[in-house]
Each structure stands twice: as structure tokens, then as C-alpha cells.
Motif scaffolding. Structure first.
Motif, short mmCIF file in Angstrom:
data_model
loop_
_atom_site.label_atom_id
_atom_site.label_comp_id
_atom_site.label_asym_id
_atom_site.label_seq_id
_atom_site.Cartn_x
_atom_site.Cartn_y
_atom_site.Cartn_z
N LEU A 25 -75.08 -67.65 53.66
CA LEU A 25 -74.42 -66.71 54.59
C LEU A 25 -73.52 -65.74 53.81
CD1 LEU A 25 -73.67 -65.70 57.44
CD2 LEU A 25 -72.03 -67.59 57.60
N ILE A 26 -72.79 -66.28 52.83
CA ILE A 26 -71.94 -65.41 52.00
C ILE A 26 -72.81 -64.39 51.27
CG2 ILE A 26 -70.42 -65.38 49.97
CD1 ILE A 26 -69.41 -68.18 50.96
N ASP A 27 -73.91 -64.87 50.71
CA ASP A 27 -74.85 -63.99 50.01
C ASP A 27 -75.33 -62.88 50.96
OD1 ASP A 27 -76.45 -63.15 47.95
OD2 ASP A 27 -78.09 -64.55 48.40
N ALA A 28 -75.66 -63.27 52.19
CA ALA A 28 -76.15 -62.29 53.18
C ALA A 28 -75.07 -61.26 53.50
CB ALA A 28 -76.59 -63.01 54.45
N LEU A 29 -73.86 -61.75 53.76
CA LEU A 29 -72.78 -60.85 54.18
C LEU A 29 -72.37 -59.91 53.05
CD1 LEU A 29 -70.62 -63.28 56.36
CD2 LEU A 29 -72.30 -61.60 57.12
N ASN A 30 -72.57 -60.35 51.82
CA ASN A 30 -72.26 -59.46 50.70
C ASN A 30 -73.24 -58.29 50.59
OD1 ASN A 30 -69.85 -60.11 49.27
ND2 ASN A 30 -70.77 -62.07 48.71
N GLN A 31 -74.33 -58.36 51.34
CA GLN A 31 -75.31 -57.26 51.29
C GLN A 31 -75.19 -56.32 52.49
OE1 GLN A 31 -79.36 -58.76 50.10
NE2 GLN A 31 -78.26 -60.69 50.09
N ILE A 32 -74.28 -56.64 53.40
CA ILE A 32 -74.18 -55.75 54.57
C ILE A 32 -72.83 -55.06 54.62
CG2 ILE A 32 -75.87 -56.95 55.99
CD1 ILE A 32 -73.47 -58.21 57.45
N HIS A 33 -72.84 -53.90 55.25
CA HIS A 33 -71.61 -53.18 55.55
C HIS A 33 -71.45 -53.18 57.06
CE1 HIS A 33 -71.08 -51.65 51.53
NE2 HIS A 33 -72.31 -51.18 51.52
N GLY A 34 -70.20 -53.08 57.48
CA GLY A 34 -69.98 -52.95 58.91
C GLY A 34 -68.83 -53.79 59.37
N ALA A 35 -68.67 -53.79 60.69
CA ALA A 35 -67.62 -54.59 61.30
C ALA A 35 -68.27 -55.84 61.86
CB ALA A 35 -66.96 -53.79 62.42
N TYR A 36 -67.71 -56.98 61.53
CA TYR A 36 -68.27 -58.18 62.15
C TYR A 36 -67.22 -59.27 62.27
CZ TYR A 36 -68.95 -59.22 57.15
OH TYR A 36 -68.76 -59.37 55.81
N SER A 37 -67.15 -59.83 63.45
CA SER A 37 -66.50 -61.11 63.66
C SER A 37 -67.61 -62.00 64.18
CB SER A 37 -65.37 -60.99 64.69
OG SER A 37 -64.22 -60.44 64.09
N LEU A 38 -67.90 -63.05 63.39
CA LEU A 38 -69.07 -63.89 63.69
C LEU A 38 -68.63 -65.31 63.96
CD1 LEU A 38 -71.26 -63.02 60.55
CD2 LEU A 38 -71.50 -62.02 62.82
N VAL A 39 -69.41 -65.98 64.80
CA VAL A 39 -69.31 -67.43 64.88
C VAL A 39 -70.73 -67.97 64.77
CG1 VAL A 39 -69.22 -67.45 67.41
CG2 VAL A 39 -68.36 -69.39 66.16
N ALA A 40 -70.89 -68.99 63.92
CA ALA A 40 -72.23 -69.56 63.68
C ALA A 40 -72.16 -71.07 63.81
CB ALA A 40 -72.72 -69.17 62.29
N LEU A 41 -73.30 -71.67 64.16
CA LEU A 41 -73.38 -73.12 64.32
C LEU A 41 -74.58 -73.64 63.53
CD1 LEU A 41 -72.04 -75.51 65.89
CD2 LEU A 41 -73.73 -75.11 67.69
N THR A 42 -74.33 -74.62 62.67
CA THR A 42 -75.42 -75.24 61.90
C THR A 42 -75.46 -76.73 62.26
OG1 THR A 42 -74.14 -76.01 60.00
CG2 THR A 42 -74.78 -73.68 59.99
N ASN A 43 -76.33 -77.49 61.56
CA ASN A 43 -76.44 -78.92 61.84
C ASN A 43 -75.14 -79.67 61.57
OD1 ASN A 43 -79.13 -77.96 61.72
ND2 ASN A 43 -79.81 -80.08 61.61
N ASP A 44 -74.32 -79.16 60.67
CA ASP A 44 -73.11 -79.90 60.36
C ASP A 44 -71.84 -79.05 60.27
OD1 ASP A 44 -73.68 -78.57 58.06
OD2 ASP A 44 -74.37 -80.34 56.96
N ALA A 45 -71.90 -77.82 60.78
CA ALA A 45 -70.69 -77.00 60.69
C ALA A 45 -70.66 -75.92 61.76
CB ALA A 45 -70.60 -76.33 59.31
#
Ligand code: AMP
Length: 489
Positions: A167-187
Motif C-alpha cells: 500500500l505504501i508502494d502504491a501511495l508513493n506513486q499517486i498524487h492527490g488528496a486522500y483519506s483512506l480506510v482499508a481492511l485486510t485479513n489482519d488489520a
């Protein structure tokens, strides 16, 4: 029914209203879906087009997404009952570019080799089209026309080991405004872009961590407020606790000043300041800068009320409810066409004629965007017999479009981009019109004047100073073909 068309559509690049959304998540609570539904209900003002919840029960993810209001989709115990699990995230969405279709409704969900991943996004990516073109060229198949899906594909192709690192890798490739919430199997993960343009707060209910767009979503549950998620911060919530990461290096806050002017709920505290008290201070600044002799101060309800209270107190003129709002109609601005928007104003507001007749009235509203609301309200107040109608606006002229997640139309539809103040006054039909200055707005929000070399807020809609590069627009790529599929109804 679906239909395939060869007409190019521009899912996040045309002149239609852009999305402004709300996000919510709770980790490790037996009532996670019910809490998420309530949290989203409190955030309903951030988007009324669609809503969704994804929960995780330790083995399986469960999803329910639909068009319309939270209450319409999550009002029944059976729907909440099917959203099993101790963790859930949710989203309320304002439509983007007319593509109000189920496949765009968030949270978006993907299955990676490592497990499930759900994501809900408030904001707007400014290089989504450019990145998406690159991904499509290398074979990625997009399911939605939402800019948020770009993040999912970037995670999928990342070579990093863990989902958090991907996710960090992905966000380092995008520009813009984002407040995100994500859900995975353990976080559950919450993250704010390095400028912190959109709000995001951390709270807790009965020990279970909560992430939400605004504090009003904590209040509805009786959850405690812990702190704002910082600009550029990622919080990773697991069974082991809450970890705070700063994966994007040093960041400088440019919180959206329009959240104080209009978007956030007045009972929320954002970035340490009460929205309601801030709006009253804007009204007081407005009176100091632009007061006019009048018999009464009348707010355009509801958005103009706190500023009108501040204006009336500062100017010493009486505050009166000269316009009454019908609360059973959605926000005018939310309506999809100009034609309906006109109708919406008539449906929503009525002049309190006995109070207005023969009076010199100062009307207060938070902002003028297209000028449709103001024109209709002024006409209504004149028809009710007001002797003079002056308008005072609790923000500077909105002369530039927002590309960071607030719904503003293309520049040529903004009244302030087409006229000077005298021209705007003539257009809306008032005896006088004035706006609070940008410095006045800064003083009300931060007790300081604006430092032009290093402004502390994003005020691009007023100043044209865009802190985050508008990659897609600079490259002209917003006119490129993005989706060939149009879904009917
Ligand atoms: P307009 O008729 O386009 O000038 O609409 C201006 C009114 O819409 C203002 O009175 C605000 O209360 C409201 N408004 C301003 N910005 C937004 C927005 N981004 N989304 C929804 N409503 C808005």
C-alpha cells in the motif's frame, strides 16, 4: 441491463460535480457493522449518492453496497446481521462524473494472494488517469471507473512483501488528496495524504479503535476521540495494537479550508477547532470587513446559520429566521442537473414573509458557487417585500475548481470566474454584495493572516494556489477515453 457504447466517457475528468465522501471503520468490536452504519449515518452530509460496508469475520469478507442513503441501505437488522465479523469499514459517496453505478460504490474489494483487501476513499487523485493508462497498457483490467481502483492495481503489482508495504508502494506513486480506510485479513489501516487535505480522526469505542472522517461519527456512538490522524501518517490497527507510520517523509499540512467553510458538520471538531465556533468567527470577520446598515441579519439555512450568528453579534444587528428550510429535501447542490437544482431551491426554502416585509435585509451564506442558490433566494426575499437585500458571503469568491475531492464544477460554471463582484451582484440581483477576504478567513480559522509564501491551508478554490500537482489536467489526459462501458439505470 448494460449497454456498450463507443462514446468516450470521462469517469473522473469532466465538468460534472466531483466526489466528496465520508469514510468510517471499526476494528475488533462485536457490533462492527452496526457501528459502521451509524457512523456513516452521521457522515451522510459528505455524500448521499451511494454507500457501502465491508466486514470481516476472521474467515470471510461480507459486503453490502447500494445507491442512496445509509438509512435506506442499512436500516434493516437482517442486512446488518449478514455483515458478520468483528471489523468493518464503510463509505458514503457523492457521485463522480455521472457514473453513479454499483460497480463504483465503495468500499472497493480485491482478493490478493495474501488475502482480502477492502478500501474506502475520501478525496481525489490527480494523476489517476495517467497511472491508469500505464496500468491498462501493461494488462490490468479495471472493474470500475473510480480513481480509487488505481490504488488496488498498484498494490496488486507491487513487489513488496506485506500488504502494508505494498500500500505504501502504491501511495508513493499517486498524487492527490486522500483519506483512506482499508481492511485486510489482519488489520485496519487509516492513511492521510502528505498534505492532509481531507480530515481523518482516530477514536475508540469500548477499547475498539475507530477511524472516521469527522468527530461527529464518533459522537453518534458515544466513542471517544483520540486524535487526528496526522498529514502523511498511516495508522495500522491489528490485534497487537495501533502502529503509527510516516511512510512519505516530511509533510506539510495543507488542510482544506473549505471543510471549515461548508463541508464538515458544525458539531465536528476538525484539526483541533470546532467547526461551529470557526464559522461564527468567520461571520464576525465578515461583519468587521463588510458590514452594511440593515434591519436584520438573515441566514440562508442551514449552511449560513453559524456565520450569520457571528455576523449579527459583531454588527449588533438582530438575527432573524427570514427564510425557513424544509428539512425533508436533500441538499440542492446534490441534484444532478441545473434544471432540478433550480427546483430544489424552491422545494427547500421559503421566505418568512411577515418578518421580511419592508425590511432592509442582510442575507448571509457560506459560499457562492454557480450562483443559482443565491439568485433564487434573493428573488424570494424581494417577493416577500424586503425593502433592500444585501448579501454577505462567509468565504472569498470561489473562482477556481477543486481537484482534491470537493464537489465544484468546472471553472467556466463558477460565478466568480465569470464576473467581478459588481457583475456577480447584478447577476444575483442584490443591492450590495461582499465576501470575507482570504486574510479574514485565515484569521477566523487560525488566528493568523495568510502567509502567501507558505499558506497553512489548501485554499486553491479561492486563490488558485494548488499544492498538489494536477498531473492529469496538465497533460490534458482528462479528455482521454477511459471506459467504453456505460451501465443503464
Ligand atoms: P450555487 O447555487 O452553485 O452557488 O450553490 C452554492 C450553495 O451550495 C452554497 O450556499 C453552499 O451552501 C452550497 N455548496 C457550496 N459548495 C458545495 C459543495 N461542494 N457541495 C455541495 N454544496 C455546496
Amino acid at each position: 441491463m448494460m449497454r456498450v457504447t463507443t462514446m468516450p466517457t470521462r469517469p473522473f475528468g469532466d465538468d460534472k460535480p466531483r466526489e466528496e465522501c465520508g469514510v468510517f471503520g471499526v476494528y475488533g468490536h462485536k457490533d462492527s457493522a452496526a457501528h459502521t452504519a451509524l457512523g456513516l449515518h452521521a457522515l451522510q452530509h459528505r455524500g448521499q449518492e451511494a454507500t457501502g460496508i465491508v466486514s470481516f469475520d476472521g474467515a470471510q469478507f461480507h459486503s453490502h453496497r447500494g445507491l442512496g442513503l445509509v438509512g435506506d441501505n442499512f436500516g434493516s437488522a437482517s442486512v446488518i446481521g449478514r455483515l458478520k465479523g468483528h471489523s468493518a469499514i464503510g463509505h458514503v459517496r457523492y457521485s463522480t462524473s455521472g457514473e453513479t453505478i454499483l460497480r463504483n460504490v465503495q468500499p472497493l474489494f480485491a482478493e490478493f494472494a495474501s488475502g482480502g483487501f477492502a478500501i474506502a476513499h475520501n478525496g481525489n487523485l490527480t494523476n489517476a488517469v495517467t497511472v491508469r493508462d500505464r496500468l491498462v497498457a501493461r494488462g490490468c483490467l479495471f472493474q470500475s471507473t473510480s480513481d480509487t481502483e488505481v490504488i488496488i492495481h498498484l498494490i496488486a503489482i507491487s513487489h513488496r512483501a506485506t500488504v502494508v508495504d505494498r500500500l505504501i508502494d502504491a501511495l508513493n506513486q499517486i498524487h492527490g488528496a486522500y483519506s483512506l480506510v482499508a481492511l485486510t485479513n489482519d488489520a485496519m489501516i487509516g492513511v492521510r495524504d502528505p498534505f492532509g487535505v481531507r480530515p481523518l480522526v482516530l477514536g475508540a469505542i469500548e477499547g475498539a479503535p475507530v477511524i472516521a472522517s469527522e468527530t461527529c461519527a464518533l459522537d453518534i456512538l458515544g466513542a471517544e476521540f483520540i486524535r487526528d490522524v496526522a498529514p502523511g501518517e498511516m495508522v495500522v490497527v491489528t490485534d497487537g495494537g495501533i502502529e503509527s507510520l510516516k511512510p512519505f517523509g516530511p509533510s506539510r499540512s495543507r488542510f482544506c479550508i473549505f471543510e471549515y467553510v461548508y463541508f464538515s458538520r458544525p458539531d465536528s471538531t476538525v484539526e483541533g477547532a470546532s467547526v461551529y465556533e470557526t464559522r461564527k468567527r468567520i461571520g464576525a470577520e465578515l461583519a468587521r470587513e463588510t458590514a452594511v446598515s440593515a434591519d436584520m441579519v438573515v441566514p440562508v439555512p442551514d449552511s449560513g446559520v453559524p456565520a450569520a450568528i457571528g455576523y449579527a453579534a459583531e454588527s449588533g444587528q438582530p438575527f432573524e429566521l427570514g427564510i425557513i428550510r424544509n428539512h425533508y429535501v436533500g441538499r440542492t447542490f446534490i441534484e444532478p442537473t441545473d434544471q432540478i437544482r433550480h427546483l430544489g431551491v424552491k422545494l427547500k426554502h421559503n421566505a418568512n414573509a411577515p418578518s421580511l416585509a419592508g425590511k432592509r435585509v442582510v442575507l448571509i451564506d457560506d459560499s457562492i458557487v454557480r450562483g443559482i442558490t443565491a439568485t433564487k433566494i434573493v428573488e424570494m426575499v424581494r417577493n416577500a417585500g424586503a425593502a433592500e437585500v444585501h448579501m454577505r458571503i462567509a468565504s472569498p469568491p470561489t473562482a477556481h475548481s477543486c481537484f482534491y475531492g470537493v464537489d465544484t464544477p468546472a471553472r467556466d460554471k463558477l460565478l466568480a470566474a465569470r464576473h467581478d463582484i459588481a457583475g456577480m451582484a447584478a447577476y444575483i440581483g442584490v443591492d450590495s454584495l461582499a465576501f470575507v477576504s482570504l486574510d479574514g478567513l485565515y484569521r477566523a480559522v487560525s488566528a493568523r493572516r495568510r502567509d502567501a509564501a507558505a499558506p497553512t491551508y489548501c485554499d486553491a478554490c479561492f486563490s488558485g494556489d494548488y499544492p498538489i500537482p494536477l498531473v492529469d489536467h496538465e497533460g490534458g489526459s482528462d479528455s482521454r477515453q477511459l471506459s467504453l462501458l456505460a451501465e443503464a439505470g
